[in-house]
Design a protein around this motif. Structure first.
Motif, PDB file in Angstrom:
ATOM      1  N   CYS A   1     -46.095  13.402  18.942  1.00  0.00           N
ATOM      2  CA  CYS A   1     -45.518  14.340  19.908  1.00  0.00           C
ATOM      3  C   CYS A   1     -46.413  14.577  21.121  1.00  0.00           C
ATOM      4  CB  CYS A   1     -45.216  15.671  19.232  1.00  0.00           C
ATOM      5  SG  CYS A   1     -44.359  15.514  17.638  1.00  0.00           S
TER       6      CYS A   1
ATOM      7  N   LEU B   1     -38.900  12.316  22.138  1.00  0.00           N
ATOM      8  CA  LEU B   1     -39.420  13.127  21.038  1.00  0.00           C
ATOM      9  C   LEU B   1     -38.466  13.200  19.857  1.00  0.00           C
ATOM     10  CD1 LEU B   1     -40.802  16.144  23.124  1.00  0.00           C
ATOM     11  CD2 LEU B   1     -42.133  14.307  22.079  1.00  0.00           C
TER      12      LEU B   1
ATOM     13  N   CYS C   1     -41.253  16.712  16.170  1.00  0.00           N
ATOM     14  CA  CYS C   1     -41.518  17.028  17.577  1.00  0.00           C
ATOM     15  C   CYS C   1     -40.602  18.131  18.081  1.00  0.00           C
ATOM     16  CB  CYS C   1     -41.365  15.784  18.438  1.00  0.00           C
ATOM     17  SG  CYS C   1     -42.584  14.497  18.100  1.00  0.00           S
TER      18      CYS C   1
END
Length: 769
Positions: free
Chosen positions: A94, A110, A118
């Protein structure tokens, strides 16, 4: 990813009602592309056995190894994945995205990361979005200290806080399940119920409060759940349906839609985001000649689930014409905290047009239970009347889910959303690239005043209310999105004329998207989603075919949305001027019209949402002043036992709180500890729902989820004291496990922590980006 704009096969589906026409489109593929693989390799976690090799990793190690995770794994479908996760996954997967240049950054990079951990604001990985170490969730620390650490004067210690895998403020799950079908969700909820676990639920993670991430929970990441939208559009034929709702509720969505004088729906899976849904609608429109319109969010990475359950502001997609997100829902399918797979929706309704409503009033909500919850093949699902000992009130569930927030009532596995007839799309940009000038920047205050009048007092500009309602605008307000034949330019010219400011350079500060399209040799976009795909400024270089929206940033700031009543604005022009003195430029125009009249009167969205002219996001400094000045003017405070709803739930920030309980004109002191604020100030939830509505929601929560299996951050029920559980319930529950830190992986691969030390400074520098 797979091109969704390819050929479409229109066919009848023999397993559905003959009144339903299905549009088959290509199934969306996962976009685990080579660029992401290279990124993971660069930070040393591409071979991490807890993520990249999740399918073969053992799910019985790690967090709560005392439990029989193998038993849960044995009940999952072959496409489900149960994995251990760690702090290393969060930093390795992330963190890198938050160091990407802001214009190329996107939540799309993400959402599909292997661990599913994330979040769109990096600091949401720590309790209260605050990485300062705390053993008790910051209860003994102050809001002033949080503001200093996060926004005003971040200390040099931030780097070490972010890099510490044993930081007690970390708020990340250590076990993640990627369900593929409903039976996976049923198995997980039953496992949690039997073992006294909490469950957190994530689609995209787009929650200002971080409701989808919590330590010591089993996270259900729904991103790999069945995608229904590509084949989910339904056209309803009244001549075939009849008038009686089928016992299995298969005809209920169409019958309710027809009662609203609509004829099309789309089924959306619990893991699909608006990018996927918008593109499914685009594909159908390109085949059908543009006939469908979906009310949705401004970012493709926002989920129709969390967005709708918080209200759903359609500032870009005609919400003022068609209502809030909650108003688009016609049927829900969920796995409840008791582990039962259900679907439910209104089965009796009545005309409410005499009271000014444009949709029927819901009278009765009915539901059915799946009698074969272990069946993996949806074609063989059996929906029947719920057993006699099933004690859930579907009327309460219909009320609570639609407006009462996501993540706390169970797991939504799919939803039928209303589609509307397509209208021509137009948009207008103020001082936007490539037309940006210093002169236009200088007249932004005038433009903000124009927007306030056009959206909430249009007659001053010779604009009818109907024409005004065709347009909306999200935060910042520099882009106007209209549906229909509305032309905003004459109103803008008239406003400048009334203010003796008709310099052609001022007029040119507002331009149509058609002008920009012609410069780029592109056709004008036929809808909002197409606008964002072709003209959205963020990450167009990396994800050019997706609906993207704003980029992820480290922290979300300190602003909280206040719902400004239309009635207060209408009292006098002085009220408008008073509001303008606050110099707030974060105004959300997604209110009025159908957001008031489009309610079925059986949802939990606050009346403040229905009565609002617009929402203004106040900073904490302005909010402190608001309680003593504007609040008593705007809202009815005559009954001191009933605090009114004030905040907009879709955009309420992590430090938000109401005023003092003993004096509503005094702000909650920032120098108090959070424990003292919790005790002596109106809660975040009460400021959203008001005293009465929150009490009803909390009563439903205790009835539906007595074990508090779904206990997400700042969700309804999250602030209920432990004493609300009966002693019997406590005796039945397994004793909770000791708190376990999120330690790094035990593999020989380089840890995410080693990467943090070299990247955290760059990330910290973008915290306010």
């Amino acid at each position: 990813g797979t091109d969704l704009h390819g050929p479409i096969i229109k066919q009848k589906n023999s397993n559905r009602s003959p009144a339903i026409i299905i549009h088959n489109k290509l199934t969306m593929a996962s976009f685990a592309d080579a660029a992401r693989f290279l990124l993971l390799t660069a930070v040393g976690i591409a071979g991490n056995p807890s993520t990249a090799d999740a399918a073969s990793a053992s799910p019985v190690s790690g967090w709560r190894s005392d439990l029989d995770w193998a038993a849960l794994n044995s009940k999952l479908s072959s496409s489900a994945s149960l994995i251990d996760t760690s702090y290393d996954d969060y930093t390795g997967e992330c963190f890198p995205e938050f160091s990407v240049p802001i214009m190329s950054r996107t939540n799309h990079a993400l959402i599909d990361q292997p661990s599913g951990m994330c979040l769109p604001w990096l600091y949401l990985g720590w309790e209260m979005s605050w990485p300062r170490p705390s053993e008790n969730g910051h209860l003994n620390q102050t809001a002033d200290q949080a503001l200093q650490d996060l926004l005003i004067n971040p200390p040099t210690d931030v780097e070490s806080w972010l890099a510490d895998p044993t930081n007690p403020s970390l708020n990340l799950p250590s076990k993640v399940l990627f369900p593929s079908i409903a039976s996976d969700v049923v198995a997980a909820v039953n496992f949690a119920k039997e073992n006294g676990l909490e469950i957190s639920v994530k689609n995209s993670g787009h929650s200002y409060q971080g409701a989808s991430s919590k330590k010591n929970t089993l996270l259900l990441n729904m991103n790999r759940y069945t995608h229904y939208a590509p084949t989910g559009i339904t056209d309803c034929d009244a001549s075939i349906l009849g008038s009686t709702v089928a016992e299995d509720l298969s005809t209920q969505p169409c019958l309710l839609s027809l009662a609203k004088n609509k004829s099309s729906l789309i089924r959306v899976g619990g893991g699909e985001n608006f990018d996927k849904v918008y593109r499914a609608v685009i594909a159908a429109n390109e085949e059908e000649g543009y006939k469908y319109h979906l009310v949705g969010g401004a970012a493709g990475t926002v989920s129709p689930m969390g967005w709708s359950w918080q209200g759903g502001l359609g500032g870009t997609t005609g919400g003022r014409l068609y209502g809030f997100g909650v108003d688009q829902v016609v049927q829900l399918e969920m796995v409840l905290p008791n582990g039962v797979h259900v679907k439910f929706g209104p089965t009796e309704w009545e005309d409410a047009s005499a009271e000014g409503f444009t949709v029927p009033r819901t009278k009765v909500v009915s539901g059915v239970c799946r009698s074969n919850p272990d069946e993996h093949d949806e074609e063989n699902w059996v929906w029947e009347s719920c057993p006699e000992d099933f004690d859930i009130d579907f009327n309460d569930m219909w009320f609570a889910v639609r407006g009462g927030g996501g993540g706390t009532w169970g797991v939504v596995t799919s939803v039928y959303l209303q589609l509307h007839d397509y209208l021509p799309f137009k948009s207008y940009l103020f001082n936007n690239f490539p037309f940006t000038t210093e002169k236009c920047s200088a007249i932004y205050p005038q433009y903000a005043e124009f927007m306030a009048h056009f959206m909430s007092a249009p007659s001053l500009l010779n604009v009818t209310k109907e024409r005004s309602l065709a347009c909306g605008s999200p935060d910042q307000g520099t882009t106007i999105f209209c549906h229909g034949e509305e032309d905003v330019m004459p109103a803008w010219t008239r406003f400048l004329d009334l203010n003796n400011s008709t310099d052609p350079a001022n007029v040119a500060c507002l331009s149509s998207i058609a002008k920009l399209a012609s410069i780029r040799n592109l056709p004008a976009p036929p809808g909002f989603a197409e606008y964002d795909i072709n003209f959205g400024p963020f990450a167009a270089d990396r994800f050019p075919d997706k609906v993207r929206g704003p980029p992820p940033v480290s922290i979300n700031g300190d602003k909280t949305g206040v719902l400004v009543p239309q009635s207060w604005l209408d009292e006098s022009e002085e009220n408008r001027k008073t509001l303008q003195e606050y110099e707030v430029d974060d105004t959300y125009y997604a209110f009025g019209g159908a957001t008031a009249s489009g309610s079925d009167q059986a949802n939990s969205l606050s009346q403040a949402h229905r009565n609002a002219a617009f929402m203004i996001r106040f900073s904490l400094d302005n909010l402190d002043d608001f309680w003593g000045n504007l609040f008593p003017q705007m809202f009815d405070v005559s009954d001191k036992t009933k605090f009114p709803p004030v905040f907009g739930s879709n955009h309420a920030d992590y430090l938000a709180a109401g005023p003092l309980k003993e004096d509503w004109t005094k702000p909650c002191p920032r120098e108090w500890t959070f424990e003292e604020r919790r005790e002596k100030c109106i809660s975040f939830q009460e400021a959203i729902y008001g005293t009465e509505r929150l009490a009803r929601l909390e009563a439903i929560k205790k009835a539906v989820d007595p074990q508090f299996i779904f206990n997400c951050v700042n969700c309804v029920g999250n602030n209920l004291p432990e004493a609300t559980k009966s002693e019997d319930e406590k005796d039945e529950e397994p004793s909770p496990a000791e708190r376990e830190p999120l330690l790094g992986n035990s593999s020989d691969e380089p840890s995410g922590a080693s990467f943090v030390s070299s990247s955290v400074a760059a990330i910290s520098a973008t915290a306010a980006a």
